[in-house]
Scaffold this active site. Sequence first.
Site, mmCIF file in Angstrom:
data_model
loop_
_atom_site.group_PDB
_atom_site.id
_atom_site.type_symbol
_atom_site.label_atom_id
_atom_site.label_comp_id
_atom_site.label_asym_id
_atom_site.label_seq_id
_atom_site.Cartn_x
_atom_site.Cartn_y
_atom_site.Cartn_z
ATOM 1 N N LYS A 21 0.871 -1.052 0.001
ATOM 2 C CA LYS A 21 -0.065 0.158 -0.080
ATOM 3 C C LYS A 21 1.088 1.338 -0.133
ATOM 4 C CE LYS A 21 -3.860 2.543 2.393
ATOM 5 N NZ LYS A 21 -4.638 2.288 3.835
ATOM 6 N N LYS A 24 -2.438 -1.501 -3.458
ATOM 7 C CA LYS A 24 -3.166 -0.236 -3.544
ATOM 8 C C LYS A 24 -2.221 0.779 -3.759
ATOM 9 C CE LYS A 24 -6.695 1.936 -0.467
ATOM 10 N NZ LYS A 24 -7.289 1.895 0.686
#
Length: 334
Positions: free
Chosen positions: A204, A258
């Site tokens: 992420k 992400k």
Amino acid sequence: MTTPFAPAAFPYARPRRLRAQPWVRRLVAETTLTPADLIWPLIVHDGDEPRQPVASMPGVFRLSPAEAAKAAVEARDLGIPMVALFANVNDGLKDTVGTPATDPDGLVPDCIKAIKDAVPEIGVMTDVALDCFTDHGHDGVLQDGKILNDDTVERLSEMAFIHAHAGADAVAPSDMMDGRIQAIREALEANGFHDTLIISYAAKYASAFYGPYRDAVGSSKSLSGDKKTYQMDFANADEALREVAMDISEGADALIVKPGLPYLDILKLVSETFKIPTFSYQVSGEYAMMKAAIANGWLDEDRAILESLHAFKRAGASGVLSYFAPQAARLLGA
């Protein structure tokens, strides 16, 4: 009439033959997208209104537990196998350690129970991070301007246990603290939740594309500074492999990369290296940009949605978290 041996006026190889008709394009497609490839993120809230529009995400609403249950029924009917819950709680409940995150009678447990009562066959994934519950908007325990890794991991382990106890099928740590997967796995195992999935946000990145989401969950107005000391540097790719390897070794069942479209190279790298179910998240900023272009008539909505989601599958995603999920599922089922 030419003989079989007459020289051709054009090359024998014509790739366009395999594009000439819709049926042949379907037949030779290298990737496929179905509603079963989608996860629908739901923003849930503890306010009085059943649905609150999110200004920066046209078409997205904050939902009460009852409305979240209705959305889960819709997901089931559309063939979407899982919903993911993200919380917007009253600012008056927030504090420096995110106390509402571990309230067994809080918003997220209420939503899990409402969904499981309404449609037990739908998968429920929960976000395990403190940013929605802290008065400073960070994903962890903040002390003297620094996020405390180990104190945060302890809070996350308790949070994951509470979600599993309420009936969550999967917990998804999105905080990027070191060692949190092992701690959560140990907490789940110690309490008998052997079958609860851990879907780790293993790669992420500290991204500019989360802005509308932070508006949706109410953390944007309180966030001080940035998250670059714990979320990944967007300049790095090899670091993602180290993060992923660590999370797998600690007990992660599946992974999330992400953001989405700007990080398709990371998605492909991770999925090809580890051969473990890897999802991607078409985040709020991606959604908002597309909706703005669609609203201005600059993009064809249906085509843009399906093309963008196919990109994730082409890069190796097992599935995609997307705010377009119900619309895409309807298009795919048409």
